[in-house]
Structure formats: structure tokens, C-alpha cells
Design an enzyme around this catalytic site. Structure first.
Site, short mmCIF file in Angstrom:
data_model
loop_
_atom_site.label_atom_id
_atom_site.label_comp_id
_atom_site.label_asym_id
_atom_site.label_seq_id
_atom_site.Cartn_x
_atom_site.Cartn_y
_atom_site.Cartn_z
N THR A 374 0.82 -1.22 0.00
CA THR A 374 0.00 0.00 0.00
C THR A 374 0.85 1.26 0.00
O THR A 374 0.57 2.22 -0.72
CB THR A 374 -0.94 0.00 1.22
N SER A 690 4.20 -28.92 -2.93
CA SER A 690 5.65 -28.78 -2.76
C SER A 690 6.21 -29.68 -1.66
O SER A 690 7.38 -29.55 -1.32
CB SER A 690 6.01 -27.33 -2.44
N LYS A 733 10.75 -19.42 0.88
CA LYS A 733 11.16 -20.64 1.57
C LYS A 733 12.61 -20.54 2.04
O LYS A 733 12.96 -21.02 3.13
CB LYS A 733 10.99 -21.84 0.64
#
Length: 802
Positions: A374, A690, A733
């Protein structure tokens, strides 16, 4: 007369009432005059017991009007200085537990001083001695009052002869004055003014003046009734109030008020500078408004519609100024890192500067909460010198929220797009569509379909809101969208946008953001000065590691704010030395640490693997635990897994069974045992393609008795042929692996190119191994020997794998 419920305290009143003192009962919106009888409702125990005590001691009670009727617990300063002492005539119990008390006023009194204010008001008072003037003028005034009161009563729509007879029977002139004053329709303040006049002649004069004004109003009302009675029949009674209002305006000389309003609307129409077709529609509505009476039901709806038309920025355009060096300074000053995103924004501004009239792409900023989506939109607006308006789409499930409601519905309004344009006050704002991934469809329609027209540069030049029913040009609006997850954004909508991904921050980034942005802001917002508090780097890192678990910096700012508030408390108490927040002192500010290094949670037992997962809030580690038990070959899955992850577990199970002999696993195990796969934190839903390699390695580790290295984590999907397939969210990750203290990460070979997006600081200390097949994952993840305590067959399988 209507009963009044008086508010009271909840504690018992004092029983000792000194001589010359009265219990004072505050009154709201009602004035009790001497000789008048009035019913009151008393519900609260303390006030009720105070009244009962006054009755038991045969003492009068003082009733005084409070200046502000809204006060629940008025104090002495909130009461007028003159009241009426009254006796309690009767008390009745009501079914709801309250009491109705009938009181009769006796004498006026003036309050001298308050002796008690809690639990009830007790004041020392002076009773007013009233002497009837023995003059002809006073007698004439009383006679005049009787005659005028009779005249006023005769003008009432339903004359009350009982009240007229009561006034005629009263011989005491002072009582006549008070009786007439009590019947007048006057505000409470004016009735109190009459009560406070202690001189009988002056009081009679004041009541005479008020009565004369009341008679004028009654005569005017009667005149209006006579004028309108002839025009009323059974089908026209609904216009009675409207006709009365017209008569009132005629008497006051205000018949031209609507003409002035219409003239003002014509001025607004000329100043709006609408397109010709829109101006034609607005002029037609204004002409309808001139013909309709103000009290007609459709008048307000037409007026509201016209106001929306003239208040929209049809011709207001903010002058655009694009200075690329200045834009870089603004982006760097507002945001740390995000170099790829900043580069794309600068490219966007450069093209915009060279082609001001060109079609702008719709940028969609995708990333977890707290990474600056934002605020990036606000920075773009500053860099372009445009207005900024934000519209949240979270939870929007009705197409009318985008396109507006049709005017035939009660309470219809334009949609969020037109409302945002009115709020911006310009035709070319930066319009942020926040949380487009939170849109949902319902039987009211699909709001994402309505957004397709808004975001299509070839269509939005004639965007038509259902409420306005006229086209509004949106081609000069710069739309920017934000989302946490891209998967839930509808495909056609996603196709109209250019995706800019904002991954999470690594620890070094968070430290720099905290020192450069968050700490100064929290110091200022909590009333501190830079010289009153200082954070060490170790303290900031400890907050990041032990008190937050996020991809962005929103929770980090909250924790910094909590520390600043604690320091502000000490400064406000007079501590005037610089307070340095260290790693050791954090416990005193924030309490015990909330998060721990996941390495401590791992175990050395076979069957436990560490995976890497992507979430809408950034990356996270995932433990996969497998165990076996006597059974008939079933696969049990727990941990609130989604459909995709259940399929991955089934695929891993099938791959292990198909390669049992190659892996050195006795096939009889699958016939005589059930296998149970559990992923802890069962209250948290888990899904995604995954975890295949992690599930496969955990099962093989369990069945061969070989442990998985504690420092290894992995991600990747597998096929039934044993291939390791690429997955997404690699950067998130890797950041999760860095936080968890992982030193080796196993990735699919096809994800090798994704390492380029990870900064060097995020890769530091981590060894990356790339897999083409699941067998390579076993070789890299499993330790060479099974631990003691396992069967010879399991040890043989372990040696076969090594």
C-alpha cells in the site's frame, strides 16, 4: 401527564437529614410547581430508599431541574438554584419492580449549600415566604390571566373543559399563576424561569406574556386548519402536514426558499463542466426537481442523484509532474530494498513521461502482509504529483459494490469506483484496489467480472455505474492492485494486470528497516525524543528472531512500539536519562520470547523430515513425521491437510511401495503394518504441491531406520516415476530456512534459476543441492547408518541405500 423515570445512585442514602435541609431529587425536562400533583417513576434502589426515608421522617423532598437533561449523575453545579418542596401522596409497586410515586408541590425554596452529594444530594435550603399583593393591579392581572387561559383552552383542537373548570375553582391567586404556567407548552428552561421568579407580580406578568404568545400560535394553527380543511378529503389526508408547512412559510414570508436552492443548483451545474450527454441528463433531472414539491418522496432521491452528478470531478485534472531522480529519492526514502520492484516502477514512470497519453499497464503488487504494498502506491502518487485514493475489496461479494445500485432501490448509492473518484476530487488519481485476492462471488453477482471493465483501458473510457446511468471516463486513472496470494485472483482479472512480486525481507533487511524507518516513527508516535531512547543492533535482531515470525515488518513495528510505550511511561514519571534497550533488557519490556529456533524441535529419530512451505504470510518450515504400527497396509494422514497435499502423500507412498526392493525394504511391511503420516500444528490448514519429496524421504527414513540430517530441509514435488518437479515461492522458503538455522537445502534442479532472486545475505551460510530424482534426495538427506535398536533387516536396508 406522562411519568418520568429519574436516575439514582446505587448506594443507600444517608439516614441523617439535618434540620433545614432537604433531600434533592434532580428532574429532567419537567418542572414541579407548588400545589401541582405529579406522578414520578422511581426505579433505582438508592433514590427509592431516600424517598421512603423522607416519608418515614415526615420530611418534604426537594425537586430541582437539572440544566442538562442528558446528564446521568448531575452534580450541584448542574442544577438550578430554585426548586419546589413536595410531599409524597402515594406510592405504587409496578410489575417490573419500579415504584410510581405521586407527589404534590408545596413551597418554593432556594438552595443555600449542598451538605452531601453521595449517595444522594442533600442541601440546606431557604423556604420562600410568598405574600399575596393586596393591590387592584394584581387582582386585575389575575382576572386577565383567568380569561386568557379560558381563551387558550378554547382554541385547542380538542378543548378540555375539566382544566378550565379547575382553574375557575381555584381561589388562591398564586396557585392560579402556577397552574396556568404548568399548562403552557414551553421549554423546560422557560418554565424554570417562571418558577425562579419569587415576586408574585413579576411572575404574573411573565406568565401573562408567555400565555399571550401561546394564544397567537394557537390562533395561527386554527387559521391553518380552517384554510386547509376545505381542500382535504379522504384521499388527500397524507398531504396534511405539507399544506401546514406551506401555510407556515406563507406567514413567515419564506415562499421563495426553494427558488434560491434551485438557483444554487443551476450554478453548480454550470461549474461542473460535464460532458454534453451527462449535462443533458443533469439538466433534465434539475427540471424535474423544480416541478416537484419539496415534501414529495421522490424529491430527496432526485436531489441526492443530482448532487452526485455535480460533485464528481468531470473536468478536474491534477497536473502531472514526473521527475525521475526525484521519484527515485521518494521510493528510496519510503522503502528499503525491493530493488526489482523499484526498477519496474521507474521504468513505468519513464514511459509515462515520454508518452503521457499512452495506455498505462495495471500494476498488481503481490506479497505477504507488511512488505509495503500500500505504501508503494502512495509513493507512486507522490512521485507523479497525483491524488491517491484507496479502496479495499476484501469481503466484497456483490457486483453492486463495484457498479453501484440502480436508483429504483431504496438507499441506492454509486459503487466503490465512483465513490473513490468523488473522494479523490480528480479525474486522474492513483487508485489503489486493495486485496483483489479477497473478492468473492455470490448470488448477487461476481464483482471480479465488474472489475474487468474498470481495468481494461479499451473499455473504461465509458464505464457506466448503475446508479449514475451515464458514462464516466476512467482512462486517466492509474489503477494499482494489491494481493497477498495470486492463486485466488480470477484468471481473466489476472490477465489484465502486470504482476510485481514483493517477497519477504531477510533479517539484515529488517534490521535496516527498523533502524531507518520503524524506530524513528515509533519514537515520534509515542511522544519520545531521539535522545531519550536508543536501540542496540543486538536488541533489534533479538526482537526479529525471538518475538516475530513474519515475512514483512508489521509485527516488528508493533513490538518496537511496545518497547517505546514502556519507555514513555518511565519518561512521563520523571526519568530523564537516555534509556538504552539491549538484548538482555528485552525480557523486561516484551516478556518471554515467543518463538524459538526450530533446530531445537527436531529429533534424531528416523521418519522425521523438515520441509519448506510457502504461505500467504511468507515462507515457513514444515515438519513431516511418519510412524508405523500393526495393521493391514492403510495410509493414515493427519494434520488438516488439503486435497493437493493428500495426493502428494499418496504419490510418495506409492513410489516407496513400487521401489521397496530397490530401497531394501521388505514388501511384507506394507501388508502387516499401517503407515501414519502426521504434520504437526493440526489447527493450521496445510496444502500445496511442494511437499512430495519431503513426504517421500520421511517414509523411506522410517522404513529403513536411517535418520535424516537435522540441518537439511527440502522442497519439491515428485512424480510416480521418481522425478523431482519444480515448485514456487523459492525466495520465501529460503528466508524461512535462514530463520530456522538450516544449513543445507534440497531444491528441484529446475528451480536453480530462482536463486538469482535471493540476495547474497539470504544465501550466506546455506548449501544448496539440486535434485533431478527422488533417489538423489535420499542420498543427500539420509545418514549412512541406522541407529542402534533397529532390526537387522532395517540395518540391511540402510546399507543398501548407502
Amino acid at each position: 401527564m406522562n411519568a418520568e423515570e429519574t436516575e439514582i445512585a446505587t448506594t443507600k442514602p444517608r439516614l441523617n437529614i439535618p434540620a433545614g435541609a432537604l433531600i434533592i431529587i434532580p428532574m429532567r425536562n419537567r418542572v414541579l410547581y407548588p400545589s401541582m400533583v405529579m406522578p414520578l417513576m422511581v426505579g433505582r434502589p438508592a433514590r427509592l430508599q431516600a424517598i421512603e426515608e423522607a416519608v418515614r421522617q415526615q420530611l418534604p423532598i426537594g425537586f430541582v431541574v437539572q440544566r442538562d437533561a442528558n446528564l446521568e449523575a448531575p452534580q450541584p453545579k448542574d442544577l438550578y438554584g430554585v426548586g419546589t418542596a413536595a410531599d409524597v401522596l402515594r406510592m405504587f409497586s409496578l410489575p417490573d419492580g419500579r415504584r410510581q410515586v405521586i407527589v404534590q408541590g408545596r413551597r418554593r425554596f432556594e438552595i443555600g449549600e449542598f451538605l452531601e452529594t453521595d449517595p444522594v444530594l442533600i442541601a440546606r435550603v431557604t423556604m420562600v415566604e410568598e405574600i399575596i399583593p393586596n393591590t387592584k393591579e394584581f387582582a386585575a392581572r389575575i382576572l386577565h390571566l383567568r380569561q386568557e387561559a379560558a381563551r387558550a383552552l378554547s382554541l385547542f383542537p380538542d378543548p378540555t373543559n375539566e382544566l378550565k373548570s379547575t382553574i375557575d375553582r381555584i381561589e388562591d391567586p398564586l396557585t392560579v399563576i402556577d397552574m396556568i404556567a404548568s399548562t403552557l407548552d414551553l421549554p423546560t428552561a422557560e418554565k424554570q424561569e417562571i418558577l425562579a421568579i419569587l415576586e408574585p407580580e413579576a411572575r404574573a406578568q411573565k406568565v401573562s406574556e408567555k400565555l399571550a404568545r401561546q394564544i397567537e400560535l394557537l390562533e395561527l394553527s386554527q387559521k391553518m386548519r380552517e384554510e386547509t380543511r376545505g381542500s382535504l378529503d379522504k384521499s388527500q389526508r397524507q398531504y396534511f402536514l405539507r399544506e401546514q408547512l406551506k401555510a407556515i412559510q406563507k406567514e413567515l414570508g419564506e415562499e421563495d426558499s426553494k427558488d434560491g436552492e434551485i438557483e444554487e443548483l443551476h450554478r453548480k451545474l454550470n461549474e461542473a463542466k460535464m460532458p454534453p450527454d451527462v449535462e443533458k441528463e443533469a439538466s433534465r433531472e434539475l427540471a424535474r426537481l423544480e416541478r416537484i414539491p419539496e415534501m414529495a418522496p421522490e424529491y430527496s432521491s432526485i436531489r441526492t442523484y443530482f448532487d452526485w452528478l455535480v460533485e464528481l470531478p468531470w473536468s478536474v485534472v491534477t497536473k502531472e509532474e514526473i521527475d525521475l531522480p526525484k521519484a527515485r529519492e521518494i521510493l528510496d526514502a519510503d522503502h528499503y530494498g525491493l530493488e526489482k520492484v523499484k526498477k519496474r516502477i521507474i521504468e513505468f514512470l519513464a514511459v509515462r513521461k515520454l508518452m503521457p497519453e499512452g495506455k498505462s499497464p495495471i500494476l498488481c503488487l503481490v506479497g505477504p502482509p507488511g512488505v509495503g504494498k500500500t505504501s508503494l502506491g502512495q509513493s507512486i502518487a507522490r512521485a507523479m504529483n497525483r491524488k491517491f485514493v484507496r479502496q479495499s475489496l476484501g469481503g466484497v461479494h456483490d457486483e453492486a459494490d463495484i457498479r453501484g445500485h440502480r436508483r429504483t432501490y431504496i438507499g441506492a448509492l454509486p459503487g466503490n469506483i465512483i465513490q473513490g473518484m468523488k473522494k479523490a476530487g480528480s479525474r486522474n488519481p492513483v487508485f489503489m484496489l486493495d486485496e483483489v485476492d479477497k473478492l468473492s462471488a455470490s448470488f448477487h453477482g461476481n464483482p471480479s467480472a465488474a472489475l474487468l471493465e474498470v481495468l481494461d483501458p479499451s473499455q473504461n473510457s465509458t464505464f457506466q455505474d448503475h446508479y449514475l446511468a451515464v458514462p464516466f471516463d476512467l482512462t486517466q486513472v492509474l489503477f494499482i492492485a494489491t494481493a497477498n496470494v495470486l492463486d485466488t485472483v480470477p484468471g481473466p482479472l489476472r490477465d489484465r494486470m502486470e504482476i510485481l512480486e514483493l517477497p519477504g525481507y531477510i533479517e539484515d533487511d529488517k534490521v535496516a528497516i527498523a533502524k531507518g524507518y520503524l524506530v524513528p516513527r515509533q519514537i515520534s508516535e509515542n511522544g519520545l525524543k531521539p535522545g531519550e531512547i536508543n536501540f542496540t543492533d543486538d536488541a533489534v535482531r533479538e526482537i526479529i528472531r525471538s518475538y516475530t515470525r513474519e515475512a514483512g515488518v508489521r509485527q516488528l513495528e508493533r513490538e518496537l512500539g511496545a518497547v517505546c510505550r514502556s519507555v514513555a511511561t518511565r519518561v512521563a514519571e520523571g526519568f530523564n536519562q537516555t534509556i538504552t534497550v539491549t538484548q538482555e533488557s528485552l525480557h523486561g519490556y516484551l516478556g518471554a520470547q515467543k518463538f524459538f529456533n526450530e533446530i531445537a524441535l527436531r529429533t534424531s529419530l528416523p521418519g522425521v523430515a523438515t520441509g519448506l512451505a510457502w504461505t500467504p504470510f511468507g515462507g515457513d518450515i514444515l515438519f513431516v513425521e511418519a510412524t508405523k504400527m500393526a495393521g493391514d497396509g492403510k495410509l493414515i494422514l493427519t494434520g488438516q491437510l488439503g486435497d493437493v497435499m493428500k495426493e502428494s502423500a499418496q504419490a510418495a507412498f506409492s513410489l516407496v511401495k513400487s521401489r521397496a526392493e530397490t530401497l531394501g525394504i521388505d514388501p511384507e511391511i506394507f501388508k502387516k503394518n499401517d503407515l501414519h503420516i502426521h504434520i504437526p500444528a493440526g489447527a493450521i490448514p496445510k496444502d500445496g504441491p511442494s511437499a512430495g519429496i519431503t513426504l517421500f524421504v520421511a517414509l523411506v527414513s522410517l522404513l529403513t531406520g536411517r535418520r535424516i540430517s537435522k540441518d537439511v530441509a527440502m522442497t519439491g514435488e515428485i512424480s510416480l516415476r521418481g522425478l523431482v518437479l519444480p515448485v514456487g515461492g523459492i525466495k520465501e522458503k529460503m528466508l524461512a530456512a535462514k530463520r530456522a538455522g538450516i544449513t543445507c537445502v534440497l531444491l528441484p534442479e529446475l528451480n536453480r534459476r530462482d536463486l538469482e532472486e535471493i540476495p547474497a545475505a539470504g544465501r550466506d551460510g546455506i548449501r544448496f543441492e539440486f535434485l533431478k530424482t527422488a533417489d538423489e534426495g535420499l542420498r543427500l538427506a539420509l545418514e549412512p547408518e541406522a541407529p542402534s535398536g533397529f532390526s537387522p533387516g532395517e540395518r540391511l536396508a540402510a546399507r543398501a541405500l548407502s
